[in-house]
Design a protein around this motif. Structure first.
Motif, mmCIF file in Angstrom:
data_model
loop_
_atom_site.group_PDB
_atom_site.id
_atom_site.type_symbol
_atom_site.label_atom_id
_atom_site.label_comp_id
_atom_site.label_asym_id
_atom_site.label_seq_id
_atom_site.Cartn_x
_atom_site.Cartn_y
_atom_site.Cartn_z
ATOM 1 N N GLY A 83 0.834 -1.203 0.000
ATOM 2 C CA GLY A 83 0.000 0.000 0.000
ATOM 3 C C GLY A 83 0.863 1.245 0.000
ATOM 4 O O GLY A 83 2.080 1.186 0.193
ATOM 5 N N SER A 84 0.234 2.378 -0.249
ATOM 6 C CA SER A 84 0.991 3.625 -0.314
ATOM 7 C C SER A 84 0.103 4.809 -0.001
ATOM 8 O O SER A 84 -1.125 4.722 -0.044
ATOM 9 C CB SER A 84 1.608 3.796 -1.701
ATOM 10 N N LEU A 85 0.767 5.924 0.322
ATOM 11 C CA LEU A 85 0.112 7.215 0.505
ATOM 12 C C LEU A 85 0.737 8.188 -0.488
ATOM 13 O O LEU A 85 1.932 8.125 -0.749
ATOM 14 C CB LEU A 85 0.316 7.759 1.921
ATOM 15 N N GLU A 86 -0.062 9.085 -0.998
ATOM 16 C CA GLU A 86 0.423 10.053 -1.970
ATOM 17 C C GLU A 86 1.532 10.907 -1.371
ATOM 18 O O GLU A 86 1.381 11.490 -0.288
ATOM 19 C CB GLU A 86 -0.720 10.946 -2.438
ATOM 20 N N ASN A 87 2.677 10.953 -2.055
ATOM 21 C CA ASN A 87 3.844 11.755 -1.670
ATOM 22 C C ASN A 87 4.494 11.319 -0.362
ATOM 23 O O ASN A 87 5.310 12.056 0.203
ATOM 24 C CB ASN A 87 3.471 13.244 -1.569
ATOM 25 N N VAL A 88 4.139 10.142 0.131
ATOM 26 C CA VAL A 88 4.717 9.663 1.388
ATOM 27 C C VAL A 88 5.550 8.405 1.130
ATOM 28 O O VAL A 88 5.033 7.398 0.659
ATOM 29 C CB VAL A 88 3.629 9.360 2.435
ATOM 30 N N ALA A 89 6.841 8.486 1.427
ATOM 31 C CA ALA A 89 7.724 7.316 1.348
ATOM 32 C C ALA A 89 7.612 6.556 2.657
ATOM 33 O O ALA A 89 7.742 7.139 3.737
ATOM 34 C CB ALA A 89 9.154 7.748 1.100
ATOM 35 N N THR A 90 7.371 5.253 2.570
ATOM 36 C CA THR A 90 7.158 4.437 3.760
ATOM 37 C C THR A 90 8.210 3.345 3.844
ATOM 38 O O THR A 90 8.428 2.593 2.895
ATOM 39 C CB THR A 90 5.765 3.781 3.729
ATOM 40 N N ALA A 91 8.886 3.282 4.983
ATOM 41 C CA ALA A 91 9.887 2.245 5.222
ATOM 42 C C ALA A 91 9.609 1.609 6.571
ATOM 43 O O ALA A 91 9.360 2.311 7.553
ATOM 44 C CB ALA A 91 11.293 2.834 5.196
ATOM 45 N N ALA A 92 9.649 0.285 6.623
ATOM 46 C CA ALA A 92 9.381 -0.439 7.860
ATOM 47 C C ALA A 92 10.564 -1.335 8.202
ATOM 48 O O ALA A 92 11.235 -1.878 7.317
ATOM 49 C CB ALA A 92 8.106 -1.270 7.732
ATOM 50 N N PHE A 93 10.794 -1.517 9.505
ATOM 51 C CA PHE A 93 11.935 -2.281 9.994
ATOM 52 C C PHE A 93 11.528 -3.076 11.222
ATOM 53 O O PHE A 93 10.672 -2.636 12.001
ATOM 54 C CB PHE A 93 13.086 -1.336 10.373
ATOM 55 N N ILE A 94 12.168 -4.219 11.409
ATOM 56 C CA ILE A 94 11.985 -4.978 12.635
ATOM 57 C C ILE A 94 13.330 -5.057 13.332
ATOM 58 O O ILE A 94 14.329 -5.493 12.759
ATOM 59 C CB ILE A 94 11.378 -6.381 12.377
ATOM 60 N N ASN A 95 13.382 -4.558 14.572
ATOM 61 C CA ASN A 95 14.610 -4.577 15.356
ATOM 62 C C ASN A 95 14.847 -5.962 15.943
ATOM 63 O O ASN A 95 13.952 -6.812 15.970
ATOM 64 C CB ASN A 95 14.527 -3.547 16.482
ATOM 65 N N SER A 96 16.053 -6.168 16.447
ATOM 66 C CA SER A 96 16.389 -7.468 17.030
ATOM 67 C C SER A 96 15.604 -7.754 18.294
ATOM 68 O O SER A 96 15.502 -8.906 18.720
ATOM 69 C CB SER A 96 17.900 -7.540 17.312
ATOM 70 N N ASP A 97 15.016 -6.714 18.925
ATOM 71 C CA ASP A 97 14.167 -6.938 20.102
ATOM 72 C C ASP A 97 12.704 -7.134 19.714
ATOM 73 O O ASP A 97 11.825 -7.130 20.575
ATOM 74 C CB ASP A 97 14.303 -5.783 21.095
ATOM 75 N N ASP A 98 12.448 -7.307 18.421
ATOM 76 C CA ASP A 98 11.117 -7.549 17.846
ATOM 77 C C ASP A 98 10.225 -6.314 17.799
ATOM 78 O O ASP A 98 9.060 -6.410 17.388
ATOM 79 C CB ASP A 98 10.376 -8.686 18.576
ATOM 80 N N SER A 99 10.718 -5.158 18.206
ATOM 81 C CA SER A 99 9.946 -3.942 17.990
ATOM 82 C C SER A 99 9.947 -3.625 16.498
ATOM 83 O O SER A 99 10.895 -3.940 15.780
ATOM 84 C CB SER A 99 10.524 -2.775 18.785
ATOM 85 N N VAL A 100 8.852 -3.032 16.027
ATOM 86 C CA VAL A 100 8.714 -2.678 14.612
ATOM 87 C C VAL A 100 8.665 -1.162 14.491
ATOM 88 O O VAL A 100 7.946 -0.486 15.245
ATOM 89 C CB VAL A 100 7.456 -3.316 14.005
ATOM 90 N N VAL A 101 9.451 -0.633 13.562
ATOM 91 C CA VAL A 101 9.540 0.807 13.346
ATOM 92 C C VAL A 101 9.103 1.117 11.924
ATOM 93 O O VAL A 101 9.539 0.460 10.975
ATOM 94 C CB VAL A 101 10.979 1.312 13.581
#
Length: 459
Positions: free
Chosen positions: A379-397
């Motif tokens: 999915g996407s939003l107009e003019n919005v770059a989206t990046a997702a990450f999962i840390n080694s402690d399982d938190s998601v950013v």
């Protein structure tokens, strides 16, 4: 729930805030590993930092390394010196096979002190990078004059083949740091070899033939020690030149010796992935124009010293180019010799002050920690770059970078129900400030301001 001030803005202008769009985070689809974010204090800036008074030192260190109030940088880049007054081998031993006379003061232009400060904050990735071999090892005979490493393909010297001696020189530098209780983790033997300057420099050809003839020798020198080192190449001045080098390196089988491909972004940005399975880093970036000074301005005219410009560079680098690390040029400066190419300055009140670029980095580096993996989004939003990450402690950013002139409401879907959700915003009015985020079930909803960045962290 959408914050009240955004609702009022929407009433005043129906297009001020667009309706919510959904983005799904797929944590099972793992992309590149993230090694971190960083900067350098090379060319005497570490000594300048070391000489600052204690309060100013602490303020600047916290702004750069603290994960609660600062950027939380996790990589530093040190310069391996080659000038006769500061190098670990100030004089030629006479020939490549002669016993070198290494010297060590334990200071290294303040970089030993600086490295110890970084390590005290938890930094564990230390990149040591040589701008040049000592002059007596080069075809030009001078470390600051364009030239090639003697003995590399097509570059014979009357003094002999200095490739093995240069490899030993680099390894010895790492050993000296080891004697100080400091572990260098990454080692580079070139800096901007596609560029001719008036300071320390060493060139390679576009087909990287000189690097190809040296890398196996450096690899052997490292393997003959107990050091755990990652070898890099080639810190080109721009991404497109590094792309050319990388193609040649991979074709020659150098990927079995190398651990990271490194580049700068001055002549061309990292906007697409290089053709390699090796991790890629931007190891130096900065503002080159002299009419763009250090500033705290986030967004105005799109000047290269503004924070929003760098927010977009970071998003493009990690999303489109698949970067694993992004480093700025200098961290802290007092005398402002690098214009806007430093992150922390001495403010008019005598206190350490972060630039807008520092806060652009902070929206990534404080929350995405070394060892994280980028994951896919749908999915996407107009003019919005989206990046997702999962840390080694399982938190998601999730980092949302809105380059448009209209605020966007984003609804982020996660694979499981949320224990907690937090969000921070940076724009013209905020610097990594806590912002409203609504969590319900497996979804989080937040408003991303125009020309702004929002980072969401969920457990």
């Amino acid at each position: 729930m959408v914050p009240l001030h955004y609702l009022l803005l929407a009433l005043a202008s129906p297009r001020a805030v667009l309706s919510a769009s959904s983005i799904e985070v797929d944590t099972s689809s793992l992309l590149q590993q993230i090694h971190g974010f960083g900067f350098s204090q090379a060319f005497g800036r570490a000594s300048e930092f070391k000489a600052a008074d204690d309060d100013l030192q602490q303020q600047a260190l916290d702004l750069l390394f603290n994960t609660e109030v600062g950027a939380g940088f996790s990589i530093i880049r040190n310069n391996i010196p080659s000038t006769s007054g500061s190098t670990i081998e100030p004089n030629s031993p006479g020939s490549p096979s002669a016993t070198p006379n290494y010297t060590w003061t334990g200071d290294d232009a303040g970089q030993v002190w600086f490295t110890k400060q970084a390590v005290s904050y938890g930094v564990s990735t230390v990149y040591a990078n040589a701008w040049s071999a000592p002059g007596f090892m080069k075809t030009s005979g001078d470390e600051a004059t364009p030239g090639y490493l003697c003995g590399t393909n097509g570059h014979d010297c009357t003094s002999g083949d200095w490739r093995r001696a240069y490899a030993n020189y680099l390894v010895q530098y790492v050993k000296f740091y080891k004697s100080e209780g400091l572990d260098i983790t990454h080692l580079g033997f070139l800096n901007e070899p596609d560029w001719e300057t008036g300071y320390s420099q060493m060139q390679i050809s576009p087909n990287a033939t000189e690097a190809i003839s040296f890398i196996p020798i450096l690899y052997d020198a490292v393997q003959n020690t107990s050091l755990d080192l990652n070898i890099t190449c080639c810190d080109a001045v721009g991404w497109s030149d590094q792309e050319t080098y990388t193609t040649a390196l991979i074709a020659a089988g150098m990927d079995k010796y190398l651990n990271v491909i490194t580049s700068h972004m001055y002549t061309s940005d990292a906007t697409s992935a290089l053709n390699t399975s090796l991790p890629t880093w931007i190891t130096e970036s900065g503002v080159e124009t002299s009419d763009a000074p250090f500033t705290t301005t986030w967004y105005d005219s799109g000047s290269p010293n503004e924070g929003m410009v760098w927010a977009n560079k970071l998003a493009t680098g990690f999303i489109d180019a698949g970067l694993s690390a992004y480093l700025f040029w200098e961290g802290f400066e007092i005398n402002e010799t690098q214009s806007a190419s430093h992150l922390v300055d001495l403010g008019s009140d005598g206190e350490a002050e972060g630039s807008a670029i520092l806060y652009a980095f902070s929206m990534w580096s404080r929350f995405i920690r070394p060892g994280a993996r980028r994951v896919s989004t749908i999915g996407s939003l107009e003019n919005v770059a989206t990046a997702a990450f999962i840390n080694s402690d399982d938190s998601v950013v999730v980092v949302l970078t809105n380059s448009g002139d209209v605020a966007q409401t984003a609804r982020i879907g996660f694979p499981a129900e949320l224990d907690a959700a937090d969000a921070w915003v940076t724009d013209n009015k905020h610097q990594v400030a806590v912002t409203n985020v609504t969590a319900s079930g497996a979804n989080a909803e937040v408003v991303v301001p125009a020309q702004g960045v929002v980072t969401i962290k969920v457990n």
